[in-house]
Write an enzyme that holds these catalytic residues in place. Structure first.
Site, mmCIF file in Angstrom:
data_model
loop_
_atom_site.group_PDB
_atom_site.id
_atom_site.type_symbol
_atom_site.label_atom_id
_atom_site.label_comp_id
_atom_site.label_asym_id
_atom_site.label_seq_id
_atom_site.Cartn_x
_atom_site.Cartn_y
_atom_site.Cartn_z
ATOM 1 N N GLU A 90 0.827 -1.217 0.000
ATOM 2 C CA GLU A 90 0.000 0.000 0.000
ATOM 3 C C GLU A 90 0.862 1.267 0.000
ATOM 4 O O GLU A 90 0.570 2.238 0.702
ATOM 5 C CB GLU A 90 -0.944 0.000 1.215
ATOM 6 C CG GLU A 90 -1.867 -1.199 1.301
ATOM 7 C CD GLU A 90 -2.777 -1.339 0.083
ATOM 8 O OE1 GLU A 90 -3.195 -0.290 -0.455
ATOM 9 O OE2 GLU A 90 -3.066 -2.481 -0.325
ATOM 10 N N ILE A 91 1.898 1.249 -0.810
ATOM 11 C CA ILE A 91 2.809 2.384 -0.918
ATOM 12 C C ILE A 91 2.412 3.291 -2.083
ATOM 13 O O ILE A 91 2.788 4.458 -2.129
ATOM 14 C CB ILE A 91 4.267 1.885 -1.095
ATOM 15 C CG1 ILE A 91 4.689 1.064 0.116
ATOM 16 C CG2 ILE A 91 5.250 3.019 -1.323
ATOM 17 C CD1 ILE A 91 4.666 1.837 1.416
ATOM 18 N N LYS A 127 2.425 -6.371 -15.037
ATOM 19 C CA LYS A 127 2.494 -6.836 -13.651
ATOM 20 C C LYS A 127 2.576 -8.357 -13.687
ATOM 21 O O LYS A 127 1.590 -9.020 -14.031
ATOM 22 C CB LYS A 127 1.283 -6.379 -12.843
ATOM 23 C CG LYS A 127 1.394 -6.803 -11.373
ATOM 24 C CD LYS A 127 0.560 -5.951 -10.465
ATOM 25 C CE LYS A 127 0.882 -6.291 -9.009
ATOM 26 N NZ LYS A 127 0.169 -5.430 -8.062
ATOM 27 N N LEU A 132 5.981 -4.801 -9.342
ATOM 28 C CA LEU A 132 6.009 -5.961 -8.462
ATOM 29 C C LEU A 132 4.723 -6.069 -7.649
ATOM 30 O O LEU A 132 4.015 -5.083 -7.438
ATOM 31 C CB LEU A 132 7.184 -5.864 -7.487
ATOM 32 C CG LEU A 132 8.603 -5.981 -8.043
ATOM 33 C CD1 LEU A 132 9.601 -5.951 -6.889
ATOM 34 C CD2 LEU A 132 8.773 -7.262 -8.851
ATOM 35 N N ILE A 184 -4.796 13.882 -13.116
ATOM 36 C CA ILE A 184 -3.768 13.878 -12.064
ATOM 37 C C ILE A 184 -2.545 13.115 -12.541
ATOM 38 O O ILE A 184 -1.394 13.548 -12.340
ATOM 39 C CB ILE A 184 -4.326 13.268 -10.767
ATOM 40 C CG1 ILE A 184 -5.398 14.168 -10.157
ATOM 41 C CG2 ILE A 184 -3.202 12.992 -9.766
ATOM 42 C CD1 ILE A 184 -4.883 15.487 -9.647
#
Length: 215
Positions: free
Chosen positions: A18-19, A38, A106, A198
């Site tokens: 959750e970065i 991915k 990752l 964004i």
């Protein structure tokens, strides 16, 4: 200089879960008009990270490559694979064929297991690509960032630079950059909603030279 330079290809790794790797990946895909891949998706198969990046990117060039493994449970890949009755086999995970730039995301942090003996960082070495490290400011993030950098350097994995995602903490960020001597590729602010607009805003701010100079 080669007439056909190698396309810019790298792995987006985070200092933990959750970065914001997927948002950062979308920004990098848009900035480079790169392809996205991915290798392992755990859970959220109908709303995968590949689908998220596809919906956030607006350029007409990027291609989105199929995952090597699609696991049904939102768990560590080794645990999700066991519940699905399979074992993740490293030899199955091979880079997609493309002449375009490529962003590889990752599943989780660098030391997350893909099976009982094989970690994400082993996959990074197998794919033989440099890393863009995503950090996020929270109590303990200095430790997690420096550990991630040390893990890569101990295996001689090139780190192109760091992207800070979320609310800014100059004291933390300045220390990390000074201690690691890594460049800051970008700072992504805390946004209430992530939209294509964004993504495009931050894509225009990416330090592309820090990424391209490695190739």
């Amino acid at each position: 200089m080669s007439l056909n330079p190698k396309p810019t290809q790298f792995i987006v790794a985070g200092i933990g879960t959750e970065i914001g790797k997927t948002v950062v990946s979308a920004i990098l895909v848009e900035a480079l008009q790169a392809d996205y891949w991915k290798p392992v998706q755990s859970g959220a198969l109908t709303d995968s990270d590949t689908n998220t990046v596809r919906e956030l990117v607006r350029n007409p060039v990027s291609q989105f490559h199929a995952e090597a493994y699609r696991l049904t449970q939102p768990l560590s890949p080794h645990a999700a694979a066991e519940l699905d009755g399979i074992t993740i086999e490293p030899e199955v995970i091979t880079l997609p064929q493309t002449d375009n730039a490529l962003v590889v995301e990752l599943a989780g942090g660098l030391l997350v297991p893909l099976n009982r003996t094989y970690l994400n960082i082993d996959l990074v070495q197998q794919l033989d690509l440099p890393v863009v490290l995503v950090s996020r400011n929270y109590l303990g993030s200095i430790n997690h960032t420096l550990l991630s950098v040390e893990a890569c350097r101990s295996r001689k994995i090139e780190i192109l630079g760091i992207i800070f995602n979320g609310a800014s903490n100059p004291a933390t960020e300045d220390f990390i950059l000074a201690y690691t001597t890594l460049p800051c590729i970008a700072r992504i602010g805390q946004e209430g909603q992530i939209t294509p607009e964004i993504i495009n805003k931050y894509a225009s701010l990416i330090d592309l030279e820090a990424i391209r100079n490695s190739n």
